[in-house]
Design an enzyme around this catalytic site. Structure first.
Site, PDB file in Angstrom:
ATOM      1  CG  ASP A   1      10.812 -43.598  -3.630  1.00 54.81           C
ATOM      2  OD1 ASP A   1       9.656 -42.858  -3.978  1.00 54.81           O
ATOM      3  OD2 ASP A   1      11.973 -43.079  -4.329  1.00 54.81           O
TER       4      ASP A   1
ATOM      5  CG  ASP B   1       7.734 -40.116  -6.056  1.00 55.06           C
ATOM      6  OD1 ASP B   1       7.901 -39.286  -5.507  1.00 55.06           O
ATOM      7  OD2 ASP B   1       8.812 -40.658  -6.479  1.00 55.06           O
TER       8      ASP B   1
END
Length: 161
Positions: free
Chosen positions: A116, A132
């Site tokens: 991330d 995402d």
């Protein structure tokens, strides 16, 4: 396979490529835990490893994520093949959701975690990645399709939006 269906799968492939490229650049250029300002006051890049889902839910449950992702991907591919002429909103939405699922699946299988990096500076929100984002955009497209389809059904149309 028709050209239109190929386009939808190509959209997914390009988005997976963008996701993996952004993760590669993050790992190569930002130390784990380090934050770099990207768009001042709006977006920073922070390199994190996530062994769960959003907000680190179900952290460490890799087998669960493998099984769910394979099932979801197969269902999405089936729905896309069966319904790709139904609606551009629906088909693009499925393509984006598929890309997001595959992008994070690649990380989980290859690394044992998801990379991330996108951090919003204007609000407190979990750090996320391109995969995402494509999942969220895909779900929004599917909701738009459902709203337009319901509206068309109420107006007596055949519901192909």
């Amino acid at each position: 396979m028709t050209r239109l269906l190929v386009v939808y799968f190509l959209i997914s492939a390009l988005l997976v490529g963008l996701d993996q490229w952004s993760k590669y650049l993050t790992v190569q250029n930002i130390s784990l835990g380090e934050t770099k300002e990207f768009i001042p006051g709006f977006l920073s890049l922070t390199h994190l490893r996530n062994t769960g889902a959003a907000w680190s839910l179900l952290e460490g449950k890799m087998i669960f994520f493998y099984v769910i992702t394979v099932i979801v991907s197969v269902v999405i591919i089936y729905l896309l093949i069966k319904n790709y002429k139904k609606s551009i909103w629906y088909s693009v939405g499925l393509s984006f959701v598929l890309a997001g699922a595959i992008g994070n699946f690649i990380d989980r299988v290859r690394l044992g975690y998801v990379v991330d990096m996108l951090q919003t500076d204007f609000m407190n929100f979990p750090i996320f990645n391109v995969a995402d984002s494509t999942l969220v955009v895909g779900v929004i497209c599917i909701f738009i399709y459902l709203i337009l389809d319901e509206k068309a059904a109420k107006e007596g149309k055949n519901g192909t939006n």
